[in-house]
Design a protein around this motif. Sequence first.
Motif, PDB file in Angstrom:
ATOM      1  N   VAL A  70      40.637  27.325  30.168  1.00 47.44           N
ATOM      2  CA  VAL A  70      40.828  25.919  30.417  1.00 47.44           C
ATOM      3  C   VAL A  70      42.120  25.450  29.906  1.00 47.44           C
ATOM      4  O   VAL A  70      42.392  25.009  28.728  1.00 47.44           O
ATOM      5  N   PRO A  71      43.265  25.608  30.836  1.00 45.81           N
ATOM      6  CA  PRO A  71      44.641  25.513  30.331  1.00 45.81           C
ATOM      7  C   PRO A  71      45.005  24.129  29.828  1.00 45.81           C
ATOM      8  O   PRO A  71      46.126  23.854  29.139  1.00 45.81           O
ATOM      9  N   ILE A  72      44.235  23.202  30.369  1.00 43.61           N
ATOM     10  CA  ILE A  72      44.466  21.765  30.441  1.00 43.61           C
ATOM     11  C   ILE A  72      44.455  21.372  28.691  1.00 43.61           C
ATOM     12  O   ILE A  72      45.279  20.498  28.179  1.00 43.61           O
ATOM     13  N   LEU A  73      43.603  22.197  27.809  1.00 43.55           N
ATOM     14  CA  LEU A  73      43.410  22.160  26.627  1.00 43.55           C
ATOM     15  C   LEU A  73      44.647  22.448  25.876  1.00 43.55           C
ATOM     16  O   LEU A  73      44.870  22.260  24.647  1.00 43.55           O
ATOM     17  N   GLU A  74      45.471  23.328  26.658  1.00 41.68           N
ATOM     18  CA  GLU A  74      46.840  23.815  25.751  1.00 41.68           C
ATOM     19  C   GLU A  74      47.873  22.972  26.093  1.00 41.68           C
ATOM     20  O   GLU A  74      48.534  22.619  25.224  1.00 41.68           O
ATOM     21  N   TRP A  75      48.050  22.462  27.288  1.00 43.87           N
ATOM     22  CA  TRP A  75      49.302  21.801  27.840  1.00 43.87           C
ATOM     23  C   TRP A  75      49.188  20.432  27.655  1.00 43.87           C
ATOM     24  O   TRP A  75      50.276  19.548  27.411  1.00 43.87           O
ATOM     25  N   VAL A  93      40.822  17.964  41.412  1.00 46.47           N
ATOM     26  CA  VAL A  93      40.355  17.636  39.888  1.00 46.47           C
ATOM     27  C   VAL A  93      40.024  18.809  39.276  1.00 46.47           C
ATOM     28  O   VAL A  93      40.470  18.795  37.921  1.00 46.47           O
ATOM     29  N   ILE A  94      39.369  19.873  39.839  1.00 48.08           N
ATOM     30  CA  ILE A  94      39.024  20.805  39.054  1.00 48.08           C
ATOM     31  C   ILE A  94      40.299  21.859  38.760  1.00 48.08           C
ATOM     32  O   ILE A  94      40.304  22.291  37.512  1.00 48.08           O
ATOM     33  N   TYR A  95      41.121  21.982  39.794  1.00 47.88           N
ATOM     34  CA  TYR A  95      42.420  22.875  39.322  1.00 47.88           C
ATOM     35  C   TYR A  95      43.207  22.191  38.533  1.00 47.88           C
ATOM     36  O   TYR A  95      44.005  22.948  37.709  1.00 47.88           O
ATOM     37  N   PHE A  96      43.224  20.740  38.298  1.00 45.51           N
ATOM     38  CA  PHE A  96      43.902  20.064  37.319  1.00 45.51           C
ATOM     39  C   PHE A  96      43.638  20.620  36.023  1.00 45.51           C
ATOM     40  O   PHE A  96      44.444  20.814  35.126  1.00 45.51           O
ATOM     41  N   MET A  97      42.443  21.103  35.618  1.00 46.46           N
ATOM     42  CA  MET A  97      42.122  21.282  34.588  1.00 46.46           C
ATOM     43  C   MET A  97      42.146  22.893  34.225  1.00 46.46           C
ATOM     44  O   MET A  97      42.273  23.384  33.179  1.00 46.46           O
ATOM     45  N   LEU A  98      41.996  23.621  35.461  1.00 43.25           N
ATOM     46  CA  LEU A  98      41.704  24.986  35.193  1.00 43.25           C
ATOM     47  C   LEU A  98      43.034  25.801  35.627  1.00 43.25           C
ATOM     48  O   LEU A  98      43.152  26.992  35.188  1.00 43.25           O
ATOM     49  N   GLY A 103      33.269  31.241  46.138  1.00 48.28           N
ATOM     50  CA  GLY A 103      33.753  30.957  44.586  1.00 48.28           C
ATOM     51  C   GLY A 103      33.051  31.814  43.552  1.00 48.28           C
ATOM     52  O   GLY A 103      33.761  32.282  42.533  1.00 48.28           O
ATOM     53  N   SER A 104      31.839  32.200  44.059  1.00 45.24           N
ATOM     54  CA  SER A 104      31.035  33.406  43.307  1.00 45.24           C
ATOM     55  C   SER A 104      31.808  34.588  43.055  1.00 45.24           C
ATOM     56  O   SER A 104      32.029  35.355  41.932  1.00 45.24           O
ATOM     57  N   LEU A 105      32.473  34.999  44.283  1.00 46.41           N
ATOM     58  CA  LEU A 105      33.187  36.284  44.339  1.00 46.41           C
ATOM     59  C   LEU A 105      34.592  36.132  43.553  1.00 46.41           C
ATOM     60  O   LEU A 105      34.798  36.972  42.745  1.00 46.41           O
ATOM     61  N   LEU A 106      35.220  35.164  43.597  1.00 48.56           N
ATOM     62  CA  LEU A 106      36.551  34.786  43.035  1.00 48.56           C
ATOM     63  C   LEU A 106      36.062  34.717  41.627  1.00 48.56           C
ATOM     64  O   LEU A 106      36.938  35.358  40.666  1.00 48.56           O
ATOM     65  N   LEU A 107      35.224  34.047  41.184  1.00 50.63           N
ATOM     66  CA  LEU A 107      34.819  34.034  39.560  1.00 50.63           C
ATOM     67  C   LEU A 107      34.433  35.346  39.099  1.00 50.63           C
ATOM     68  O   LEU A 107      34.999  35.856  37.901  1.00 50.63           O
ATOM     69  N   GLY A 108      33.793  36.254  39.808  1.00 50.33           N
ATOM     70  CA  GLY A 108      33.271  37.468  39.516  1.00 50.33           C
ATOM     71  C   GLY A 108      34.564  38.399  39.215  1.00 50.33           C
ATOM     72  O   GLY A 108      34.595  38.986  38.360  1.00 50.33           O
ATOM     73  N   VAL A 145      39.512  33.005  38.238  1.00 48.23           N
ATOM     74  CA  VAL A 145      38.619  32.256  37.475  1.00 48.23           C
ATOM     75  C   VAL A 145      38.713  30.532  37.976  1.00 48.23           C
ATOM     76  O   VAL A 145      37.904  30.117  38.288  1.00 48.23           O
ATOM     77  N   ALA A 146      40.040  30.225  37.911  1.00 47.85           N
ATOM     78  CA  ALA A 146      40.303  28.673  38.372  1.00 47.85           C
ATOM     79  C   ALA A 146      39.575  28.427  39.685  1.00 47.85           C
ATOM     80  O   ALA A 146      39.093  27.639  40.294  1.00 47.85           O
ATOM     81  N   LEU A 147      40.141  29.318  40.870  1.00 49.80           N
ATOM     82  CA  LEU A 147      39.852  29.241  42.214  1.00 49.80           C
ATOM     83  C   LEU A 147      38.149  29.527  42.235  1.00 49.80           C
ATOM     84  O   LEU A 147      37.685  28.773  42.931  1.00 49.80           O
ATOM     85  N   GLY A 148      37.655  30.395  41.415  1.00 52.73           N
ATOM     86  CA  GLY A 148      36.187  30.620  41.566  1.00 52.73           C
ATOM     87  C   GLY A 148      35.379  29.199  41.117  1.00 52.73           C
ATOM     88  O   GLY A 148      34.655  28.757  41.785  1.00 52.73           O
ATOM     89  N   ALA A 149      35.821  28.735  40.070  1.00 49.56           N
ATOM     90  CA  ALA A 149      35.287  27.318  39.603  1.00 49.56           C
ATOM     91  C   ALA A 149      35.443  26.312  40.519  1.00 49.56           C
ATOM     92  O   ALA A 149      34.470  25.249  40.794  1.00 49.56           O
ATOM     93  N   THR A 150      36.704  26.227  41.077  1.00 50.60           N
ATOM     94  CA  THR A 150      37.014  25.173  41.883  1.00 50.60           C
ATOM     95  C   THR A 150      36.139  25.140  43.177  1.00 50.60           C
ATOM     96  O   THR A 150      35.511  23.861  43.844  1.00 50.60           O
ATOM     97  N   ASN A 151      35.854  26.418  43.981  1.00 51.90           N
ATOM     98  CA  ASN A 151      35.318  26.616  45.047  1.00 51.90           C
ATOM     99  C   ASN A 151      33.666  26.502  44.830  1.00 51.90           C
ATOM    100  O   ASN A 151      33.129  25.897  45.471  1.00 51.90           O
ATOM    101  N   MET A 152      33.268  26.958  43.652  1.00 51.81           N
ATOM    102  CA  MET A 152      31.989  26.621  43.276  1.00 51.81           C
ATOM    103  C   MET A 152      31.515  25.163  43.108  1.00 51.81           C
ATOM    104  O   MET A 152      30.340  24.780  43.591  1.00 51.81           O
ATOM    105  N   VAL A 153      32.116  24.655  42.091  1.00 49.02           N
ATOM    106  CA  VAL A 153      31.806  23.078  41.838  1.00 49.02           C
ATOM    107  C   VAL A 153      32.134  22.247  43.245  1.00 49.02           C
ATOM    108  O   VAL A 153      31.311  21.414  43.553  1.00 49.02           O
ATOM    109  N   GLY A 154      33.186  22.669  44.098  1.00 54.09           N
ATOM    110  CA  GLY A 154      33.480  21.971  45.020  1.00 54.09           C
ATOM    111  C   GLY A 154      32.304  22.052  46.303  1.00 54.09           C
ATOM    112  O   GLY A 154      32.218  21.153  46.921  1.00 54.09           O
ATOM    113  N   SER A 155      31.503  23.188  46.129  1.00 60.69           N
ATOM    114  CA  SER A 155      30.337  23.340  47.165  1.00 60.69           C
ATOM    115  C   SER A 155      29.515  22.621  47.025  1.00 60.69           C
ATOM    116  O   SER A 155      28.552  21.936  47.858  1.00 60.69           O
TER     117      SER A 155
END
Length: 737
Positions: free
Chosen positions: A72-77, A128-133, A177-182, A391-401
Amino acid sequence: EVEMESPGPSRPDLTNDFDDSDFFNELDEENEAEQLLHVYNSPYDAEPTYNNDKARRGPWYRTLKSKIPHYVPILEWMPKYKFKEYLLRDVIAGLGVAAMLIPQSLAYASLAGLPAKYGLYTAFFPAVIYFMLGTSKQLSIGPDALSSLLVGIILSNSAVAGNLPTEVVTAFGFLVGSLLLGLGLIRVGFLDNILSRPLLSGFVNAVAVTIILEQIDTLTGIDLAAIATAAFPPDAVGTPAFEATALHAEEHGWRKVVAVLGNIRSAEWGPIVFGGICILLLLIVRLLKSKFSESKIKFLPETLLIVAGATILTGTLRLDEKFGIDILGDVDSKMDPPRVPSFSIILSDSTGFYLNSAILVVVVGFIEHVVVAKVYADKHNYLVSPNREFVALGATNMVGSFFNCYPTFGSLPRSSLADSLGAVSQFFSLVSAIVILLTILLMGPLFYYLPKVVMSAIIVVASLGLFEFHDVVFLYQLRAWTDLGLLALTFGLTVGLGIELGIFASLGISILQLIRHTTYPPVTILGHLEGTTSYVEVRSSKEHKDNELELKDKIKLIPGVLIVRIEEPLYFANIAQIKRLFTRIEQFGDPRERVKSGRRNRRSFEVSSSSEVSSEVPTYAIVIHSRNITSMDASSVQALKEMVHAYKQRRIHVCFVKLRPQLREKFLRAQIVPQGREDTMLFKSTHDAVQYCLTTSTLLDRNTAPSENIEENQRKQERIDALAESLQNKPTTDDLI
């Protein structure tokens, strides 16, 4: 946790054409060991480590706490974000990207075969999701031409008949998204390098052509589905037969061109003229922006202005009624509630179709995404992690779905715009998302009179930016005919057979290239440099630089002693080729012995002719320079043991130079080097190994043994001039037949 975020620069190469050292300054063993240790301890080989021992030894929640910021890179930058310095730049970039993204979202939704609002949804939630990840600071995520085209092709397949398109794309987005995250969690970020640059360039150019061809029916005002279903009576509209006929009428690529030409009499002049004017205006503004990149014209939102102007003009003059220009119609301003994707769709009898399609979208989309991310990471000197992007793209597409979004990845044109407007963080994506949200909630009715031909014009101009002519020019300048041929082959297959078969053909070619490369390890023959204790690569005169030509005559082979340097790790796939190479070098002096002499070798170097090596002084010793053999698996160790045993039966002594410690232990365990024989088979330098082979008369059992002095064992210079024409590091396929 510290991760090697990007391949970065290549590993420092400590290997040169010389055996033990640079020609002018020989490297002593201690200094070389220090340099090698420096390489192996460098960031290029860094393994994940913890910031401190407490985190490693602490409870699980401490470990989890230390890893959360990693994904979760937003917690760093964000805590380090300099609002006074960066905020205005990110806001300007965000507004500029939103001005391009709004009309593109509407256009790409039509390309995907979905209502316009789903393009806006796909522009808002993933941002929004990619903004955080996300780890890229300038990358703009949202609807793009490539993924929209692939989704449109999937929806036009008969396998999805009977299902609502919106339900299909949300379920499909979750699968992608599941494939990307995996893939991200199992850390296979190296897949971004699975396609070579020529293959990827050929595929992307073909996709650009296909996208443009997809717009030809809209630009000409020809409705293929309406023409195909014209014979149905009014009461048959909506029946399965009607829907199936309309679905089959939707051709793609060059087939759509054929279908349009077959119905060219149905073309309307209104859409042709209107679309041509829009394309021309967009191209003129793009040309001006490229020519005056430092002026304020770069802030001009030409796409948004074209959309606004065309909508106002059409609504005011009612061009849709007068000239037959199709308009977008109602755009729902209500945000659809989130819903769980219909998993039963992808778990039906068509599971194989959806899975294959998802793999296609993942491979193509991720490769393009990471290429864009790395471009700006290199430009601004920061690191991008392919695994974290997975991971970022996987979460983005899974949540977006869950919010009615279809699969999406990064966009090169919008990322380029964000960078040119000064974006310094993903904060610009949040600004764009806010503007998109306001558009969804407040501006839907304003797009009612938006001509569809304008959206097609936007897609065409955006697709022109996908063409990579510079790659073709670069390959031509290098005279890289093989790579140019691969580029043309991939382009032809993708345009001719379709996107799906094109990408799988490209992957197949790339995998075959990879297998061919890894199974043909480079092997270098070394010769003695007169007056020194160095051994250098024996090359042809054409391969020597001007300042090295005078060295050519000083490089001599050792009669009866074959000195070979293996340039890569050995494993089960390439060890057999090593055995064949050694046999041909020993017998003929050239593994290309069966190749016609008139054929020029691309990587040639001089070796003794077969008559001299095999008849005058038979091979009685083989010296294997092993510094570049970094690893060996069990299969290669066993095969090498058999090779050494076979040479021993023929009374040919084999010894190894600069064998790495981990391999030394394997050799001792496998009895390649018997206990107590280390001094006769393992050496620190090639010179020591050659001296041993030349001075140990008990090793040979020959009628005449070479003298102790290396120089006295050299033949006359005329022998060097009679060397075989070439020896290739990697044999061609013809050599293996």
